[in-house]
Design an enzyme around this catalytic site. Structure first.
Site, mmCIF file in Angstrom:
data_model
loop_
_atom_site.group_PDB
_atom_site.id
_atom_site.type_symbol
_atom_site.label_atom_id
_atom_site.label_comp_id
_atom_site.label_asym_id
_atom_site.label_seq_id
_atom_site.Cartn_x
_atom_site.Cartn_y
_atom_site.Cartn_z
ATOM 1 N N GLU A 135 8.445 -6.082 -65.622
ATOM 2 C CA GLU A 135 8.487 -5.906 -66.819
ATOM 3 C C GLU A 135 8.859 -5.303 -67.585
ATOM 4 O OE1 GLU A 135 5.949 -7.186 -67.373
ATOM 5 O OE2 GLU A 135 4.016 -6.888 -65.545
ATOM 6 N N SER A 157 -0.156 -10.610 -71.575
ATOM 7 C CA SER A 157 0.187 -9.835 -72.620
ATOM 8 C C SER A 157 -0.817 -9.337 -73.551
ATOM 9 C CB SER A 157 1.881 -9.726 -72.899
ATOM 10 O OG SER A 157 2.644 -9.451 -73.238
ATOM 11 N N GLY A 174 1.947 -12.710 -76.236
ATOM 12 C CA GLY A 174 2.622 -13.509 -77.583
ATOM 13 C C GLY A 174 3.391 -12.281 -78.488
ATOM 14 N N GLY A 175 2.746 -11.238 -78.273
ATOM 15 C CA GLY A 175 2.750 -9.944 -79.336
ATOM 16 C C GLY A 175 1.706 -9.941 -80.076
ATOM 17 N N HIS A 181 8.118 -10.369 -67.151
ATOM 18 C CA HIS A 181 7.113 -10.269 -67.929
ATOM 19 C C HIS A 181 6.683 -12.021 -68.005
ATOM 20 C CE1 HIS A 181 3.888 -9.094 -70.573
ATOM 21 N NE2 HIS A 181 5.200 -9.672 -71.606
#
Length: 581
Positions: free
Chosen positions: A332, A205, A123-124, A445
């Site tokens: 991605e 991620s 989730g960055g 992704h």
């Protein structure tokens, strides 16, 4: 110890902090016991906001661990209201700062010394929660008889705001949350029938980037055994920011919410008194440019969890000596294009022009010189068939995917294996039949996760038979890797997955056909990103500055010339006047 009372079917386990009650779930004709929402740290509220997580005290009653706990405070993706493709990633429990809880799924009957797999969500570093449907551990536990654990960790400014060197807001709080959860597993998992000496971290991620940071952080080393990285690694360009950058973002946020003062401690005090919602609303504005892949607050080199930039630590071999399994998906980049790249939409085929491609580069590479962007355009243009309409759409997908995910993951694996560690690399190329996003977005992704967690095994969900087989094979390989450090395990009937060495770089494709072995994934493109592009940046990074300087210099020279000309004219007119006497 486990006690069962027959009438309510509850399961009670005694942990170091007290007793907890779990819940039995029927799965594929058997049972899995789930303990959902176990606290592993003090709630980071009030004066504990922005601080490292604090250990828990004991409780005397029985803690009910029968439903998921709160998700950590975060901004919600509202880009596509009512659309399952984006909303499936939004938190499905209440948001709160009181969110440091973990979940455990154990097979029944209770195992002895089972391998443990700990999931870290992506989730960055801005969003995410362990309670999403695609992270449900019960299928993996039932089919592979492993114990699955997942934890919530703080995200965004509440998890990563940093005033480096100040214990009131040291940065990397979200990573310390994860680390404390790993410690909890070491202390408590034996009571659940788990083996603390056989623990594999896996994540996707930003979760995979977190896993790779634990590989580089000495304090995490004794807390796990092996690591799986899905579409993420700590050397990716979006991953770790410098102390200078982290500090600037904190000061910018403070300015936005009216907490600007000279005194750092006062700033933190003021930020602690702000409503969490106000911080969330303002944290999105701290990045000075409009970028589509921006991590507003994320990991920093704090000298504590992380002692140097990941590239440097990899180069120096300062990493845990163990086995890793790494991989990426075919497309991605596409997931990020529909959030604002010119000409892209989830509701059409997004055929873009060369000009829109160039505009897209500006958004994904803010601050890169014109020459830098030109070199990307040159490298990714299909010169053989320039007129094909899909060209630029596919090129931008590749640019974003290669630069942010595929090439960093390959580079990480290469460096890691050069230090004498066994590594295995996969290339996931199956587009799920259930994918809600349009066809052109390909193998996106994040969409291998459902296959890792075994969602296609649930008949009523309508995946194809081939997808069920693919999911079973992935679960088997992941669990084999967790148990033995090798995804091949003991069966000889499936394709053997070769070790990835930096010379041959063999990898395995994962799809519904039979897996194949290839070498040197995207070698041409990754040479561009790892060797050529940094040189371009180095040589042209200051071209704009040089140009400014030249212009200023020219301006000064121009002024001198004008002044000289005036003096000269003045002189000649006087000379003429003198000569006329």
């Amino acid at each position: 110890m486990v006690t069962r009372s027959s009438h309510t079917e509850d399961v009670i386990i005694t942990t170091k902090n007290g007793r907890i009650r779990g819940i039995n779930l029927p799965v594929f004709g058997g049972t899995v016991t789930a303990f959902l929402g176990i606290p592993y740290a003090q709630p980071p509220l009030g004066r504990l906001r922005f601080k490292k997580p604090q250990s828990l005290t004991k409780w005397s009653d029985i803690w009910n661990a029968t439903k998921y706990a709160n998700s950590c405070c975060q901004n919600i993706d509202q880009s596509f209201p009512g659309f399952h493709g984006s909303e499936m990633w939004n938190p499905n429990t209440d948001l709160s700062e009181d969110c440091l809880y973990l979940n455990v799924w154990i097979p029944t009957p209770k195992p002895k010394n089972a391998t443990v797999m700990i999931w870290i969500y992506g989730g960055g570093f801005q969003t995410g929660t362990s309670s999403l449907q695609v992270y449900d551990g019960k299928f993996l536990t039932r089919v592979e008889r492993v114990i699955v654990v997942s934890m919530n960790y703080r995200v965004g400014a509440l998890g990563f705001l940093a005033l480096p060197g100040n214990p009131e807001a040291p940065g990397n709080m979200g990573l310390f949350d994860q680390q404390l959860a790993l410690q909890w597993v070491q202390k408590n998992i034996a009571a659940f029938g788990g083996n603390p000496k056989s623990v594999t971290l896996f994540g996707e991620s930003a979760g995979a980037a977190s896993v790779s940071l634990h590989l580089l952080s000495p304090r995490s080393h004794p807390l796990f055994t092996r690591a799986i990285l899905q579409s993420g690694s700590s050397n990716a360009p979006w991953e770790v920011m410098s102390l200078h950058e982290a500090r600037n973002r904190t000061l910018t946020l403070a300015k936005f919410v009216g907490c600007s003062t000279e005194n750092e401690t006062e700033i933190i005090k003021c930020l602690r008194n702000k409503d969490a919602q106000e911080i969330l609303l303002n944290e999105v504005f701290v990045v000075p440019f409009d970028s589509l892949l921006s991590v507003n607050f994320g990991p920093t080199v704090d000298g504590d969890f992380l002692t140097d930039m990941p590239d440097t630590l990899l180069q120096l071999g300062q990493l845990k000596k163990t086995q890793i399994l790494v991989g990426v998906n075919k497309d991605e980049g596409t997931a990020f294009l529909v959030y604002g790249a010119p000409g892209f939409s989830k509701d059409n085929t997004s055929i873009i022009t060369r000009k829109e491609f160039q505009e897209g580069l500006k958004i994904f590479f803010p601050g890169v010189s014109e020459f830098g962007k030109e070199s990307i355009l040159f490298h990714y243009t299909d010169w053989v068939d320039e007129q094909r309409p899909e060209n630029y759409r596919e090129a931008l997908d590749d640019v974003v995917g290669d630069y942010n995910f595929i090439c960093p993951a390959l580079e990480f694996t290469k460096k890691f294996s050069e230090w004498g560690n066994n590594a295995f690399f996969y290339y996931f190329e199956h587009r799920s039949s259930k994918l809600p996003w349009p066809e052109w977005m390909g193998v996106m992704h994040g969409y291998e996760i459902e296959f890792v967690f075994g969602l296609p095994l649930e008949r009523r969900v309508n995946y194809t038979k081939a997808e069920e087989i693919l999911s079973r094979s992935i679960m088997k390989r992941w669990a084999n890797f967790a148990k033995y450090g090798n995804p091949n395990g003991t069966q000889n009937n499936s394709t053997r997955w070769p070790v990835f060495k930096s010379t041959e770089q063999k990898y395995l494709t994962l799809n519904t056909e039979s897996p194949r072995i290839y070498t040197k994934l995207r070698a041409q493109q990754c040479r561009f990103w790892t060797l050529f592009f940094p040189k371009v940046l180095e040589m042209t990074g200051n071209i704009d500055e040089a140009e400014q300087e030249w212009k200023a210099g020219f301006h000064r020279w121009n002024n001198y010339m004008m002044a000289w000309k005036n003096h000269f004219n003045d002189y000649t007119s006087k000379k003429e006047r003198c000569a006329g006497f």
